[in-house]
Design a protein around this motif. Structure first.
Motif, PDB file in Angstrom:
ATOM      1  N   VAL A 200      -6.993  10.492   2.621  1.00 32.70           N
ATOM      2  CA  VAL A 200      -7.280   9.393   1.696  1.00 32.70           C
ATOM      3  C   VAL A 200      -6.367   8.225   2.044  1.00 32.70           C
ATOM      4  CG1 VAL A 200      -6.964   8.609  -0.686  1.00 32.70           C
ATOM      5  CG2 VAL A 200      -8.278  10.695  -0.221  1.00 32.70           C
ATOM      6  N   ALA A 201      -6.975   7.053   2.207  1.00 31.02           N
ATOM      7  CA  ALA A 201      -6.199   5.828   2.476  1.00 31.02           C
ATOM      8  C   ALA A 201      -6.561   4.788   1.434  1.00 31.02           C
ATOM      9  CB  ALA A 201      -6.520   5.308   3.873  1.00 31.02           C
ATOM     10  N   PRO A 202      -5.589   3.946   1.051  1.00 28.14           N
ATOM     11  CA  PRO A 202      -5.892   2.911   0.067  1.00 28.14           C
ATOM     12  C   PRO A 202      -6.860   1.895   0.666  1.00 28.14           C
ATOM     13  CG  PRO A 202      -3.636   2.675   0.893  1.00 28.14           C
ATOM     14  CD  PRO A 202      -4.183   3.930   1.493  1.00 28.14           C
ATOM     15  N   ALA A 203      -7.835   1.481  -0.144  1.00 34.07           N
ATOM     16  CA  ALA A 203      -8.878   0.606   0.394  1.00 34.07           C
ATOM     17  C   ALA A 203      -9.066  -0.663  -0.421  1.00 34.07           C
ATOM     18  CB  ALA A 203     -10.198   1.365   0.460  1.00 34.07           C
ATOM     19  N   GLY A 204      -8.431  -0.710  -1.587  1.00 35.32           N
ATOM     20  CA  GLY A 204      -8.607  -1.920  -2.386  1.00 35.32           C
ATOM     21  C   GLY A 204      -8.140  -1.698  -3.807  1.00 35.32           C
ATOM     22  N   LEU A 205      -8.461  -2.672  -4.639  1.00 34.72           N
ATOM     23  CA  LEU A 205      -8.036  -2.611  -6.036  1.00 34.72           C
ATOM     24  C   LEU A 205      -9.256  -2.594  -6.948  1.00 34.72           C
ATOM     25  CD1 LEU A 205      -5.124  -5.223  -6.024  1.00 34.72           C
ATOM     26  CD2 LEU A 205      -4.922  -2.734  -6.034  1.00 34.72           C
ATOM     27  N   SER A 206      -9.080  -1.949  -8.075  1.00 29.90           N
ATOM     28  CA  SER A 206     -10.128  -1.964  -9.092  1.00 29.90           C
ATOM     29  C   SER A 206     -10.138  -3.333  -9.772  1.00 29.90           C
ATOM     30  CB  SER A 206      -9.852  -0.888 -10.143  1.00 29.90           C
ATOM     31  OG  SER A 206      -8.702  -1.247 -10.886  1.00 29.90           O
ATOM     32  N   ALA A 207     -11.138  -3.525 -10.608  1.00 33.03           N
ATOM     33  CA  ALA A 207     -11.230  -4.768 -11.362  1.00 33.03           C
ATOM     34  C   ALA A 207      -9.977  -4.979 -12.206  1.00 33.03           C
ATOM     35  CB  ALA A 207     -12.461  -4.747 -12.245  1.00 33.03           C
ATOM     36  N   THR A 208      -9.343  -3.865 -12.600  1.00 36.53           N
ATOM     37  CA  THR A 208      -8.141  -3.970 -13.429  1.00 36.53           C
ATOM     38  C   THR A 208      -6.871  -4.030 -12.593  1.00 36.53           C
ATOM     39  OG1 THR A 208      -8.191  -1.567 -13.619  1.00 36.53           O
ATOM     40  CG2 THR A 208      -9.168  -2.817 -15.427  1.00 36.53           C
ATOM     41  N   GLY A 209      -7.026  -4.126 -11.279  1.00 33.00           N
ATOM     42  CA  GLY A 209      -5.869  -4.304 -10.422  1.00 33.00           C
ATOM     43  C   GLY A 209      -5.176  -3.024 -10.001  1.00 33.00           C
ATOM     44  N   LEU A 210      -5.858  -1.913 -10.111  1.00 39.85           N
ATOM     45  CA  LEU A 210      -5.236  -0.635  -9.725  1.00 39.85           C
ATOM     46  C   LEU A 210      -5.798  -0.152  -8.384  1.00 39.85           C
ATOM     47  CD1 LEU A 210      -5.224   1.185 -13.176  1.00 39.85           C
ATOM     48  CD2 LEU A 210      -3.342  -0.019 -12.031  1.00 39.85           C
ATOM     49  N   PRO A 211      -4.967   0.626  -7.636  1.00 40.21           N
ATOM     50  CA  PRO A 211      -5.391   1.058  -6.303  1.00 40.21           C
ATOM     51  C   PRO A 211      -6.611   1.981  -6.348  1.00 40.21           C
ATOM     52  CG  PRO A 211      -3.055   1.500  -6.682  1.00 40.21           C
ATOM     53  CD  PRO A 211      -3.631   1.100  -7.989  1.00 40.21           C
ATOM     54  N   LEU A 212      -7.434   1.848  -5.327  1.00 41.09           N
ATOM     55  CA  LEU A 212      -8.569   2.751  -5.123  1.00 41.09           C
ATOM     56  C   LEU A 212      -8.515   3.227  -3.678  1.00 41.09           C
ATOM     57  CD1 LEU A 212     -11.450   0.709  -6.834  1.00 41.09           C
ATOM     58  CD2 LEU A 212     -10.403   2.836  -7.695  1.00 41.09           C
ATOM     59  N   GLY A 213      -8.917   4.472  -3.458  1.00 38.80           N
ATOM     60  CA  GLY A 213      -8.853   5.010  -2.095  1.00 38.80           C
ATOM     61  C   GLY A 213     -10.210   5.430  -1.589  1.00 38.80           C
ATOM     62  N   LEU A 214     -10.281   5.575  -0.286  1.00 40.42           N
ATOM     63  CA  LEU A 214     -11.465   6.155   0.348  1.00 40.42           C
ATOM     64  C   LEU A 214     -11.036   7.432   1.066  1.00 40.42           C
ATOM     65  CD1 LEU A 214     -13.273   3.009   1.810  1.00 40.42           C
ATOM     66  CD2 LEU A 214     -14.095   4.488  -0.062  1.00 40.42           C
ATOM     67  N   GLN A 215     -11.986   8.367   1.134  1.00 33.09           N
ATOM     68  CA  GLN A 215     -11.687   9.646   1.770  1.00 33.09           C
ATOM     69  C   GLN A 215     -12.461   9.782   3.074  1.00 33.09           C
ATOM     70  OE1 GLN A 215     -11.503  14.196   0.316  1.00 33.09           O
ATOM     71  NE2 GLN A 215     -13.491  13.284  -0.036  1.00 33.09           N
ATOM     72  N   LEU A 216     -11.785  10.289   4.078  1.00 31.09           N
ATOM     73  CA  LEU A 216     -12.428  10.632   5.344  1.00 31.09           C
ATOM     74  C   LEU A 216     -12.335  12.148   5.533  1.00 31.09           C
ATOM     75  CD1 LEU A 216     -10.807   7.721   7.280  1.00 31.09           C
ATOM     76  CD2 LEU A 216     -13.286   8.144   7.298  1.00 31.09           C
ATOM     77  N   ILE A 217     -13.482  12.759   5.829  1.00 32.55           N
ATOM     78  CA  ILE A 217     -13.516  14.218   6.016  1.00 32.55           C
ATOM     79  C   ILE A 217     -13.813  14.495   7.487  1.00 32.55           C
ATOM     80  CG2 ILE A 217     -14.639  16.384   5.321  1.00 32.55           C
ATOM     81  CD1 ILE A 217     -15.562  14.809   2.754  1.00 32.55           C
ATOM     82  N   GLY A 218     -13.045  15.380   8.094  1.00 27.33           N
ATOM     83  CA  GLY A 218     -13.197  15.600   9.532  1.00 27.33           C
ATOM     84  C   GLY A 218     -13.626  17.003   9.900  1.00 27.33           C
ATOM     85  N   ARG A 219     -13.831  17.183  11.199  1.00 26.38           N
ATOM     86  CA  ARG A 219     -14.140  18.513  11.727  1.00 26.38           C
ATOM     87  C   ARG A 219     -12.899  19.386  11.623  1.00 26.38           C
ATOM     88  NH1 ARG A 219     -17.035  15.683  16.489  1.00 26.38           N
ATOM     89  NH2 ARG A 219     -19.172  16.399  16.171  1.00 26.38           N
ATOM     90  N   PRO A 220     -13.084  20.704  11.646  1.00 26.08           N
ATOM     91  CA  PRO A 220     -11.907  21.581  11.587  1.00 26.08           C
ATOM     92  C   PRO A 220     -10.912  21.236  12.697  1.00 26.08           C
ATOM     93  CG  PRO A 220     -13.933  22.874  11.444  1.00 26.08           C
ATOM     94  CD  PRO A 220     -14.341  21.450  11.726  1.00 26.08           C
TER      95      PRO A 220
END
Lengths: 490, 506
Positions: B458-478
């Motif tokens: 999970v890496a931070p990707a931006g802020l919510s409308a209320t200014g709080l962090p939001l993340g995106l998840q990357l799922i990989g091969r074993p």
């Protein structure tokens, strides 16, 4: 069938199946490196894993797996190339993890069979249902304090093989013979020392009764019986208890019971309703056990000759009876002692005479002194020499018995041939000397000599007298021949 | 030197090797920050003396040119890891005063590589929770200010029950808070259903749950053995890569640990993503999903596309069964794993007259409500008559979920992009008091990864409308964590840079 029990309403058949817990012979425990040595101070052979410290993980001891597979091969059983471990969950202070790691769903060894010798001449077969590996628990000590119990975790995590039979036994005698044979096989293989006094072999005994030909009755399980004798007693009293209940119009409740040898009765431990729900599930800390044919073949190639094969070979190669072969093969060490003696120095000896000495005087001495035959103090070479001395006519069989006791006692380690010379025990074959002794005895007992001419049965008395005056050293055959001649009996 | 705690792990490593700072200075700066941040409640034990001794030793090794990969870098350790002679309770009362005589494999790898331990970090009790509120040591407050709160208002709330302040997520709430608040350079964490990734998303930090088996579980207090996995939380993907390289590795003391060399994960940062195929799983587009989450997700896909990756729609059809199945498998294993806490050998003991009373009293007083709930669920689903209906079916679902991923990867997808959480951080006391499922839903995007044993970053990707962090998840091969670091760095580069939360708590 002689096995039936006679009740008030007729004959009953008892049906027995056994779950034998055999401690695996290994230096370390099933899932930890802690020692399995017996008799240490409490809680000195306990690893972090055995004490179930937070974050500790089990790691399989491959030696225990080898022992289980070797045992499976000895039981002529299916070896499962893939098996797995499950957790059996319950709370008890001597079970630190709160679960026992066992093989519930897929055991390492599947179906097999044992030929059980009821007498050396009469055998029957008992099916093996499965053999699986599991952890032993620790020991709760309730007698150390009035208000507290203590726990010794030395046994916690020691590897056990649970060997489950099919309900193929029909009497206490058959069950005892089965355990005896199973123990022999385990000891041959070296996968369990079978020492019941140390608790290294225990059995849960399942008993039910039925009218001959009827379907199986409800069984009761008698837990943790720790001697072959008690297994027999427990079956006897439990079968009679069940028959009495049924004949009184009652029904048998499936339950777990305990055998009390002191009172000669079984007592209820918990009913089916009180039975634990063990919540078995696959242990996620352990990978399945997987091995290939090469692993199994290597263990098979390394397996010793098993008791049935050895017994057959003794009958074939040494011309021994089934009875003698069975007795000699009951312990691997005795069989080896026999073979070493019979073949000592590359010579062939009369196997029957060797067997008789081992099963007779030598075993009697060993048993009286609580020793194993091989440890009694006489080497196979020593016994071979003793047998040779008899065969060569150097000593009589009677003198040989005295020589044996000397070799086992004050003259331990001596060369039998030198000992016989030094102690002047060599048999007298000098015809002149024997005739002189015979003449003297006849002269001193003229009246008896007269009677003997009409009563040939008195010859034995005369032989005894001559042997006595010669200190037992005269060749008995020569004495007998001379007497017959002089008494006019031939 | 000004703000030593503002350095990333990689920058601090460079500064130490350049001799522009010392480990003692760096460690002292972090110990000071921890002291001032007591109100956040991120640490449950601070090992200041030991930290300074280690730092001195590190400085000597740095001077002698014998520096390990993490030499002199001060870290926080989740209370779940056994640290010899130091507080190790998984933030449970039942492990009262427990100090192990052994060290976890993961932490021993860190000390081998020269790292400095600052102390033990707060967490949900036995890692059971998504907000750090189940800790016996009380909740952790996120360094992010609640929307529309003044710093003074927030600081005042620290001294009370912290209601209304934001949770840092859980169960690795202490780890995420400490990293985000600059109390340590990086932290160990652990993830059974999302416990690394959800707190990272809530606090604007980076977290990776590696492939099951990549890190040894030896010496980690077990929650659900088939799902638990160690991983780091740090402020950048590079810092996470540096941490994971040290934490991972084979271990003969854990049969489920992967026996293969650990790659140089850091080398994956900055690699080209050209030609990579990124899957967007349609089943993750939940009904009633917040518009800003959906927008962020699309934006993330655009960033990867702009960097040269190909974006494809994929299907993971069994996704919706993952959460219910997880809440059978995880409690089942927990009910067995936590049986050892019985008051007999270590930790809390409450007398109860006889042995059954001792068990009942100890476990009733020693475990918190959420742990007790899960132990009861786990005991129930393993019981005779229910085992097939629950546990066996859940395992079947698990196989299907795993197969979903295998099919997608077999079709040439290199990684899968999803949201990390359904929302930004929520407030302490806000969720789950009436219905625990409300809290469990936090893990809806992350549990699938644990069920399939895959790596997730999970890496931070931006802020919510209320200014709080939001993340995106990357799922990989074993065991393909490298691809996740490469892709994660692209997101990190493309996303607007997060400003560190101002230290209103100090």
């Amino acid at each position: 069938m002689a096995n039936l029990i006679n009740g008030a309403t007729g004959d009953w058949e008892v049906v027995v199946g056994l779950e034998v817990h055999a401690q695996v012979t290994s230096k370390a425990k099933l899932f930890s490196g802690a020692s399995t040595a017996f008799g240490a101070e409490p809680n000195t052979h306990v690893s972090l894993v055995d004490a179930a410290m937070p974050g500790m993980l089990p790691v399989i001891n491959v030696e225990c797996v080898r022992q289980a597979v070797r045992t499976g091969l000895g039981l002529k059983a299916q070896i499962n190339k893939r098996s797995s471990f499950d957790r059996k969950n319950y709370f008890y202070p001597d079970l630190p993890q709160g679960y026992q790691i066992s093989q519930y769903k897929s055991p390492v060894v599947g179906e097999g069979e044992i030929q059980v010798d009821l007498t050396p001449e009469r055998s029957f077969r008992v099916g093996i249902e499965r053999l699986h590996l599991e952890q032993d628990a620790g020991k709760s000590l309730h007698d150390q304090s009035a208000t507290m119990s203590f726990v010794d975790l030395n046994r916690s995590g020691v590897a056990l093989m649970e060997i489950v039979s099919k309900p193929d036994m029909r009497s206490a005698e058959e069950a005892k013979a089965y355990v005896t044979k199973l123990r022999t096989i385990l000891r041959y293989i070296g996968s369990c020392d079978g020492d019941m006094e140390k608790g290294n072999l225990r059995a849960d005994v399942n008993v039910s009764v039925r009218k001959p030909g009827a379907p199986l009755g409800t069984r009761c399980e008698i837990k943790n019986v720790n001697s072959i004798r008690f297994i027999g007693q427990a079956i006897e009293v439990e079968a009679r208890r069940q028959i009495a209940i049924i004949e009184d119009g009652g029904v048998i409740e499936q339950e777990t019971r305990l055998y009390d040898p002191g009172r000669g009765e079984t007592r209820s431990m918990r009913s089916k309703e009180e039975a634990h729900d063990y919540r078995y599930f696959p242990d996620p800390d352990l990978l399945p056990l997987e091995f290939d044919d090469a692993f199994i073949d290597a263990l098979r190639a390394d397996l010793p000759e098993l008791p049935d094969d050895k017994k057959a070979r003794f009958m074939r190669d040494y011309g021994l009876s089934a009875y003698d072969s069975a007795i000699l093969c009951a312990e691997r060490e005795i069989a080896a002692y026999f073979e070493d003696t019979a073949r000592h120095g590359g010579q062939k000896r009369d196997a029957k005479i060797v067997a008789n000495w081992i099963m007779g005087d030598l075993s009697a001495f060993a048993n009286a002194n609580s020793l194993a035959v091989a440890d009694a103090g006489l080497s196979p070479a020593g016994l071979a020499t003793l047998v040779d001395l008899i065969g060569e006519g150097v000593i009589s069989g009677k003198i040989a018995k005295d020589v044996l006791l000397l070799l086992l006692g004050p003259e331990r380690g001596a060369d039998p041939r030198a000992l016989v010379q030094a102690r002047g025990l060599v048999q007298v074959n000098d015809t002149g000397a024997i005739e002189a002794a015979v003449d003297a005895v006849i002269a001193a007992n003229a009246d008896k000599a007269e009677q003997a001419r009409t009563k040939p049965g008195m010859l034995g008395w005369f032989v005894g007298q001559v042997m006595k005056t010669t200190g037992g050293k005269a060749n008995p055959q020569s004495v007998s021949d001379a007497l017959k001649r002089k008494l006019g009996l031939d | 030197m000004t703000n030593l705690t503002a350095l990333t792990l990689a920058d601090a490593r460079k500064a130490l090797r350049d001799k522009s700072i010392t480990s003692v200075e760096l460690t002292r700066a972090h110990l000071d920050a921890i002291e001032k941040a007591k109100g956040l409640n991120a640490f449950v034990a601070v090992t200041a003396e030991r930290a300074l001794r280690s730092a001195q030793a590190s400085d000597a090794r740095l001077a002698a040119g014998e520096a390990g990969p993490l030499e002199g870098l001060p870290l926080g350790i989740k209370d779940l890891y056994a640290t010899q002679g130091v507080h190790t309770q998984a933030c449970s009362h039942i492990l009262d005063k427990f100090k192990p005589a052994y060290e976890s494999t993961v932490t021993s790898h860190l000390w081998r590589d020269g790292a400095v331990m600052l102390g033990k970090l707060n967490m949900d009790e036995f890692a059971m929770g998504s907000s750090n509120e189940t800790s016996y040591y009380g909740p952790v407050a996120s360094p992010w200010l609640p929307p529309n709160w003044t710093p003074e208002h927030a600081k005042a709330a620290l001294t009370g029950d912290k209601k209304g302040l934001l949770t840092p997520g859980g169960s690795s709430g202490g780890s995420a808070c400490a990293v985000a608040a600059r109390l340590c350079l990086a932290a160990t964490a652990s993830d059974t259903g999302g416990s690394i990734r959800q707190p990272a998303a809530f606090t604007g930090t980076v977290g990776i749950k590696p492939t099951y088996g990549r890190c040894s579980r030896y010496g980690m207090v077990a929650f659900a053995s088939s799902l638990d996995q160690a991983g780091p939380i740090a402020r950048t993907t590079r810092d996470c890569a540096i941490m994971l390289r040290s934490m991972a590795g084979r271990d003969p003391k854990d049969s489920t640990c992967y026996d293969a060399p650990v790659p140089d994960y850091e080398a994956a940062i900055g690699r080209s993503v050209k030609g990579m195929t990124i899957g967007i799983p349609r089943e993750y587009r939940l009904d009633g999903m917040a518009g800003e989450i959906e927008a962020l997700w699309s934006e993330g896909a655009q960033w990867l596309k702009a960097a040269g990756a190909k974006i494809v729609d994929v299907s993971l059809p069994h996704t919706r069964h993952a959460l219910p199945a997880y809440y059978i498998v995880a409690p089942a294993e927990a009910s067995s794993n936590l049986a050892r806490y019985d008051g007999v050998r270590y930790g809390l003991r409450e007398d109860g007259g006889d042995i059954v009373g001792l068990y009942e009293q100890t476990r009733a007083k020693g475990f918190g409500a959420e742990v007790r709930r899960r132990l009861m669920i786990g005991t129930y689903v393993l019981s005779a008559g229910y085992y097939d209906a629950y546990y066996v079916r859940a395992q079947k679902i698990r196989t299907l979920i795993k197969r979903d991923f295998e099919t997608v990867f077999a079709a040439g997808v290199d990684a899968i992009l999803t949201p990390a959480t359904p929302s930004a951080a929520f407030g302490i006391g806000e969720k789950g008091s009436a219905d625990p499922v409300e809290m469990y839903l936090n893990d809806v995007f992350t549990v699938t990864v644990n069920m399939a044993g895959l790596p997730g970053l999970v890496a931070p990707a931006g802020l919510s409308a209320t200014g709080l962090p939001l993340g995106l998840q990357l799922i990989g091969r074993p065991f393909d964590e490298e691809t996740l670091f490469t892709l994660g760095a692209v997101i990190e580069q493309s996303a607007p840079k997060l400003k560190a939360p101002a230290p209103w708590w100090a």
